[in-house]
Scaffold this active site. Structure first.
Site, mmCIF file in Angstrom:
data_model
loop_
_atom_site.group_PDB
_atom_site.id
_atom_site.type_symbol
_atom_site.label_atom_id
_atom_site.label_comp_id
_atom_site.label_asym_id
_atom_site.label_seq_id
_atom_site.Cartn_x
_atom_site.Cartn_y
_atom_site.Cartn_z
ATOM 1 C CG HIS A 118 -1.883 -1.199 1.018
ATOM 2 N ND1 HIS A 118 -2.474 -1.711 2.207
ATOM 3 C CD2 HIS A 118 -2.567 -1.666 0.008
ATOM 4 C CE1 HIS A 118 -3.361 -2.684 1.793
ATOM 5 N NE2 HIS A 118 -3.263 -2.662 0.332
ATOM 6 C CB CYS A 126 4.829 14.861 -8.775
ATOM 7 S SG CYS A 126 3.926 15.951 -10.094
HETATM 8 ZN ZN ZN Z 1 5.699 16.809 -10.946
#
Ligand code: ZN
Length: 247
Positions: A118, A126
């Site tokens: 997990h 990002c």
């Molecule tokens: Zn990025």
């Protein structure tokens, strides 16, 4: 032979022993479980960990994430059960750990082959370019954190509701489950899919299942060969003693 000696013998005689861990191993480090009566989901709305809500209202979601993951989880340390698994790896008795936990405590204890099914709180990722950054570099006073490379929204590198299991961890975990001739389940009750299919998959291939849980679980009567009914720390201490006697 008592139950610990039986388990120790299976582990010593095995060629590929893997541990499969869940929230129960970290409870004694002070990390509350998510599920159950005293679980975090009774205190916090799990929607902050739903990927669609997170993207929609990331500042609010991040404030809750900071409270739970980084203020509450940030101070915890591995316990004797984590350290016992690290020692087993050093002695060549344990090949890898598949964990459902995101607390990084297996790596903190010294295990090197850890498949984090997990994800892990130690990194943020990002959502736009996939860049990963260590969480120590995040200014928790300016949320949500944005990517320095592309300006995209960043989230903890853990699996949110509505997200897929990371490919690397998933394939490594399936691979380890198939290779294993011995699997030690610790502090996991078998209620979270798809992680809970891994022990069954191993069992179907002939793996011996050792289970350590304070209470019987979904696994106990179905696939468990040796059931040690105790807390993770106490059970692992006794198991290490039994291994020392036999090894
Ligand atoms: Zn990025």
């Amino acid at each position: 032979m008592n139950i610990y000696q039986e388990a120790a013998k299976q582990i010593i005689d095995s060629h590929y022993c893997v541990a499969f861990t869940g929230a129960g191993i970290s409870v004694e480090s002070g990390i509350p479980p998510f599920r159950g009566r005293n679980g975090l989901w009774n205190k916090y709305d799990p929607k902050s960990f739903d990927i669609d809500y997170f993207i929609q209202d990331s500042a609010r979601a991040w404030a809750i994430i900071r409270d739970i993951f980084y203020d509450l989880f940030g101070q915890v340390l591995p316990n004797t059960a984590h350290y016992a698994l690290a020692e087993m790896e050093q002695r060549g008795l344990l090949k890898s750990i598949i964990t459902q936990n995101i607390d990084n405590l297996h790596k903190d204890a010294g295990n090197t082959e850890v498949y984090e099914f997990h994800g892990s709180l130690k990194q943020i990722i990002c959502l736009n370019c996939g860049q990963k950054v260590n969480v120590s570099q995040v200014d928790m006073n300016h949320l949500p954190p944005m990517c320095l490379a592309c300006g995209g929204l960043m989230k903890p590198d853990v699996v949110f509701f509505g997200e897929a299991i990371p490919e690397y961890a998933a394939s490594k975990s399936v691979d380890a489950s198939q290779k294993a001739d011995c699997m030690i389940l610790i502090g996991t009750t078998g209620t979270v899919a798809p992680a809970n299919t891994l022990p069954s998959r191993a069992k179907a291939g002939g793996t011996t299942i050792i289970e350590i849980n304070p209470n019987p679980s979904e696994y106990t009567n179905r696939i468990t060969d040796i059931f040690i009914q105790d807390n993770a720390t106490k059970a692992m201490e006794h198991l290490m003693e039994a291994i020392d006697e036999l090894a």
